[in-house]
Design a protein around this motif. Structure first.
Motif, PDB file in Angstrom:
ATOM      1  N   SER A 223       0.707  -1.142   0.021  1.00 43.89           N
ATOM      2  CA  SER A 223      -0.021  -0.061   0.016  1.00 43.89           C
ATOM      3  C   SER A 223       0.889   1.320   0.148  1.00 43.89           C
ATOM      4  O   SER A 223       0.728   2.201   0.968  1.00 43.89           O
ATOM      5  CB  SER A 223      -0.772   0.012   1.318  1.00 43.89           C
ATOM      6  OG  SER A 223      -1.856  -1.267   1.245  1.00 43.89           O
ATOM      7  N   ARG A 262     -11.129  -6.028 -14.387  1.00 52.33           N
ATOM      8  CA  ARG A 262     -11.991  -5.766 -13.158  1.00 52.33           C
ATOM      9  C   ARG A 262     -11.345  -5.330 -12.075  1.00 52.33           C
ATOM     10  O   ARG A 262     -10.214  -5.983 -11.700  1.00 52.33           O
ATOM     11  CB  ARG A 262     -12.631  -7.176 -12.803  1.00 52.33           C
ATOM     12  CG  ARG A 262     -13.786  -7.175 -11.788  1.00 52.33           C
ATOM     13  CD  ARG A 262     -15.100  -6.536 -12.189  1.00 52.33           C
ATOM     14  NE  ARG A 262     -16.070  -6.870 -11.266  1.00 52.33           N
ATOM     15  CZ  ARG A 262     -16.337  -5.967 -10.342  1.00 52.33           C
ATOM     16  NH1 ARG A 262     -15.553  -5.138 -10.085  1.00 52.33           N
ATOM     17  NH2 ARG A 262     -17.296  -6.520  -9.670  1.00 52.33           N
ATOM     18  N   LEU A 263     -11.794  -4.185 -11.672  1.00 51.55           N
ATOM     19  CA  LEU A 263     -11.063  -3.437 -10.368  1.00 51.55           C
ATOM     20  C   LEU A 263     -12.489  -3.462  -9.357  1.00 51.55           C
ATOM     21  O   LEU A 263     -13.444  -3.981  -9.395  1.00 51.55           O
ATOM     22  CB  LEU A 263     -10.797  -2.163 -10.769  1.00 51.55           C
ATOM     23  CG  LEU A 263     -10.029  -1.653 -11.841  1.00 51.55           C
ATOM     24  CD1 LEU A 263      -9.805   0.028 -11.928  1.00 51.55           C
ATOM     25  CD2 LEU A 263      -8.477  -2.414 -11.618  1.00 51.55           C
ATOM     26  N   SER A 264     -11.698  -2.992  -8.188  1.00 51.70           N
ATOM     27  CA  SER A 264     -12.766  -3.152  -6.796  1.00 51.70           C
ATOM     28  C   SER A 264     -13.840  -2.339  -7.192  1.00 51.70           C
ATOM     29  O   SER A 264     -13.494  -1.227  -7.606  1.00 51.70           O
ATOM     30  CB  SER A 264     -11.881  -2.986  -5.574  1.00 51.70           C
ATOM     31  OG  SER A 264     -12.810  -2.390  -4.569  1.00 51.70           O
ATOM     32  N   ASP A 265     -15.051  -2.745  -6.568  1.00 53.57           N
ATOM     33  CA  ASP A 265     -16.131  -1.636  -6.753  1.00 53.57           C
ATOM     34  C   ASP A 265     -15.852  -0.462  -5.896  1.00 53.57           C
ATOM     35  O   ASP A 265     -16.757   0.398  -5.903  1.00 53.57           O
ATOM     36  CB  ASP A 265     -17.303  -2.284  -6.386  1.00 53.57           C
ATOM     37  CG  ASP A 265     -17.857  -3.365  -7.464  1.00 53.57           C
ATOM     38  OD1 ASP A 265     -17.298  -3.190  -8.576  1.00 53.57           O
ATOM     39  OD2 ASP A 265     -18.738  -4.172  -6.924  1.00 53.57           O
ATOM     40  N   TYR A 267     -13.771   1.622  -6.269  1.00 54.47           N
ATOM     41  CA  TYR A 267     -13.232   2.516  -7.042  1.00 54.47           C
ATOM     42  C   TYR A 267     -14.249   3.126  -7.854  1.00 54.47           C
ATOM     43  O   TYR A 267     -13.885   4.057  -8.819  1.00 54.47           O
ATOM     44  CB  TYR A 267     -12.062   1.954  -8.199  1.00 54.47           C
ATOM     45  CG  TYR A 267     -10.624   1.675  -7.391  1.00 54.47           C
ATOM     46  CD1 TYR A 267     -10.193   2.431  -6.584  1.00 54.47           C
ATOM     47  CD2 TYR A 267     -10.161   0.460  -7.340  1.00 54.47           C
ATOM     48  CE1 TYR A 267      -9.040   2.201  -6.102  1.00 54.47           C
ATOM     49  CE2 TYR A 267      -9.251  -0.075  -6.766  1.00 54.47           C
ATOM     50  CZ  TYR A 267      -8.462   0.863  -5.940  1.00 54.47           C
ATOM     51  OH  TYR A 267      -7.393   0.466  -5.455  1.00 54.47           O
ATOM     52  N   ALA A 283       2.727  -9.892 -10.063  1.00 54.61           N
ATOM     53  CA  ALA A 283       1.207 -10.090 -10.096  1.00 54.61           C
ATOM     54  C   ALA A 283       0.391 -10.452 -11.385  1.00 54.61           C
ATOM     55  O   ALA A 283      -0.779 -10.418 -11.707  1.00 54.61           O
ATOM     56  CB  ALA A 283       0.499  -8.904  -9.496  1.00 54.61           C
ATOM     57  N   ASP A 342      -3.460 -10.662 -11.443  1.00 54.56           N
ATOM     58  CA  ASP A 342      -4.165 -10.864 -10.213  1.00 54.56           C
ATOM     59  C   ASP A 342      -4.528  -9.361  -9.846  1.00 54.56           C
ATOM     60  O   ASP A 342      -3.775  -8.800  -9.121  1.00 54.56           O
ATOM     61  CB  ASP A 342      -3.113 -11.243  -9.195  1.00 54.56           C
ATOM     62  CG  ASP A 342      -3.566 -11.370  -7.784  1.00 54.56           C
ATOM     63  OD1 ASP A 342      -4.791 -11.261  -7.536  1.00 54.56           O
ATOM     64  OD2 ASP A 342      -2.853 -11.592  -6.874  1.00 54.56           O
ATOM     65  N   THR A 343      -5.753  -9.039  -9.924  1.00 58.93           N
ATOM     66  CA  THR A 343      -6.366  -7.925  -9.963  1.00 58.93           C
ATOM     67  C   THR A 343      -6.511  -7.499  -8.137  1.00 58.93           C
ATOM     68  O   THR A 343      -6.589  -6.033  -8.011  1.00 58.93           O
ATOM     69  CB  THR A 343      -7.796  -7.577 -10.383  1.00 58.93           C
ATOM     70  OG1 THR A 343      -8.580  -8.579  -9.958  1.00 58.93           O
ATOM     71  CG2 THR A 343      -7.743  -7.719 -11.820  1.00 58.93           C
ATOM     72  N   SER A 344      -6.383  -8.414  -7.393  1.00 61.57           N
ATOM     73  CA  SER A 344      -6.453  -7.997  -6.014  1.00 61.57           C
ATOM     74  C   SER A 344      -5.359  -7.478  -5.586  1.00 61.57           C
ATOM     75  O   SER A 344      -5.290  -6.672  -4.613  1.00 61.57           O
ATOM     76  CB  SER A 344      -6.653  -9.567  -5.101  1.00 61.57           C
ATOM     77  OG  SER A 344      -5.508 -10.154  -5.332  1.00 61.57           O
ATOM     78  N   ALA A 345      -4.356  -7.434  -6.347  1.00 64.94           N
ATOM     79  CA  ALA A 345      -2.979  -6.968  -6.143  1.00 64.94           C
ATOM     80  C   ALA A 345      -2.777  -5.773  -6.903  1.00 64.94           C
ATOM     81  O   ALA A 345      -1.889  -4.875  -6.700  1.00 64.94           O
ATOM     82  CB  ALA A 345      -1.780  -7.602  -6.334  1.00 64.94           C
TER      83      ALA A 345
END
Length: 368
Positions: A223, A262-265, A267, A283, A342-345
């Protein structure tokens, strides 16, 4: 012993080095000051040691204000880049000098010096004068002197800078154990991000006259506060791609090679804004062409780097992207290929300010 800095300012003529630096270091903690050359890391150490005085702000050691307290009265051990060895003394005498000042017995001095010299791999040059030592041996002698004193506070200014790669790696493993045994409060300066992550309980990233981020090695890596910090940590460097998040059928997406990622909602607020998407090379992974959601790329070249292989590829729009995979694992060396992410990263940064954008927490619906 604790260290507290409050609003420290320091300038040299018209050159502002530190501007409002505030920092707390807990007893027994190893805090790493990390940043590019000229960020003020060494100046901050010298201020704490009392070698120079701040223009403004306060320095406390164990709750006691150090204003007007001489360096020799602060109970601080130091190892700076310029070695500061006594030229007329051999390495043994240099290392033993703080013990000599305390009136320690010869047997205690010999045992202490031998122990720390063996750890730092300089036990074979203990009877050499500084002029007979290499820069790496001088640096380790200065470090050994600081460690032999077993101070409550230890300031180490890039003490492994001139050490060869093999020994540097060994010291990354040995130093934390030694510092823990001494229960010293340590501030450690380095420009090597691997060293920072290996040695620090926390890392303070310095740049632009101050501290930009403080956190655990994991916090800093996963982060980063901004693009500059993200680029300082990682080898190969993080991929940064200009994107403009949009609303997709299943949520927030960004496009690479015309494919929706796909990104986190969280955003959703960034839809339509100019951003930079940060993707660590590890990633990304190669997958068979046609894999759902995979990004089509053209592989330009690959570079084996012992434990990993780094591949340079380009997207359909010609943007470069780096992929890192374990050495020996399969992957294309050239031609068309596909990459899964790995979109979580994934990290998102504001394109103008460079600040990382934290996704807004998504509220979970609860049953009535």
């Amino acid at each position: 012993m604790t260290i507290t800095l409050k609003n420290i300012e320091k300038s040299f003529k018209t050159d502002t080095v530190l501007d409002g630096v505030t920092l707390e270091v807990a007893k027994g903690e190893t805090l790493v000051l990390f940043g590019p050359s000229g960020a003020g890391k060494t100046v901050l150490l010298r201020l704490i040691a009392g070698v120079i005085e701040p223009d403004a702000g306060q320095i406390f050691v164990n709750g006691v204000n150090m204003d007007g307290v001489e360096p020799e009265d602060r109970g601080i051990g130091m190892a700076f880049q310029n070695f500061a060895l006594f030229p007329h003394m051999d390495a043994f005498a240099n290392i033993a000098s703080p013990l000599t000042a305390r009136g320690q017995s010869k047997s205690v001095m010999k045992q202490t010096v031998d122990q720390v010299a063996k750890l730092l791999k300089i036990d074979h040059v203990l009877h050499h004068k500084p002029k007979e030592l290499s820069n790496g041996q001088k640096q380790r002698t200065a470090l050994a002197r600081a460690l032999a004193a077993q101070p409550s506070i230890l300031l180490l200014d890039d003490p492994l800078r001139n050490v060869d790669a093999k020994l540097r790696f060994e010291m990354r493993l040995e130093l934390p154990r030694l510092l823990k045994d001494q229960n010293a409060t340590v501030i450690y300066v380095t420009q090597d991000y691997k060293e920072a992550m290996a040695l620090g309980h926390r890392i303070a990233v310095m740049n632009n006259h101050g501290i930009q981020q403080i956190g655990t090695p994991q916090d800093i890596y996963l982060s980063p506060a901004n693009v500059d910090i993200a680029k300082l940590f990682g080898d190969p460097v993080i991929n940064l791609l200009d994107v403009r998040p949009e609303r997709g059928p299943d949520g927030v997406v960004a496009r690479i090679s015309d494919m929706p990622i796909r990104l986190s909602d969280g955003y959703a607020a960034q839809i339509g804004q100019d951003c930079r998407l940060g993707l660590r090379p590890e990633a990304l992974r190669f997958v068979p062409e046609g894999t759902p959601g995979a990004i089509p790329v053209e592989v330009e070249t690959e570079t084996p780097l012992n434990e990993k292989t780094v591949t340079l590829a380009t997207t359909l729009r010609g943007r470069e992207i780096m992929v890192s995979r374990p050495a020996g694992s399969p992957g294309p060396a050239s031609g068309r290929a596909a990459i899964a992410i790995d979109t979580s990263a994934a990290l998102l940064f504001d394109r103008t300010s460079g600040s990382r954008i934290a996704p807004t927490p998504i509220r979970q619906e609860t049953a009535a």
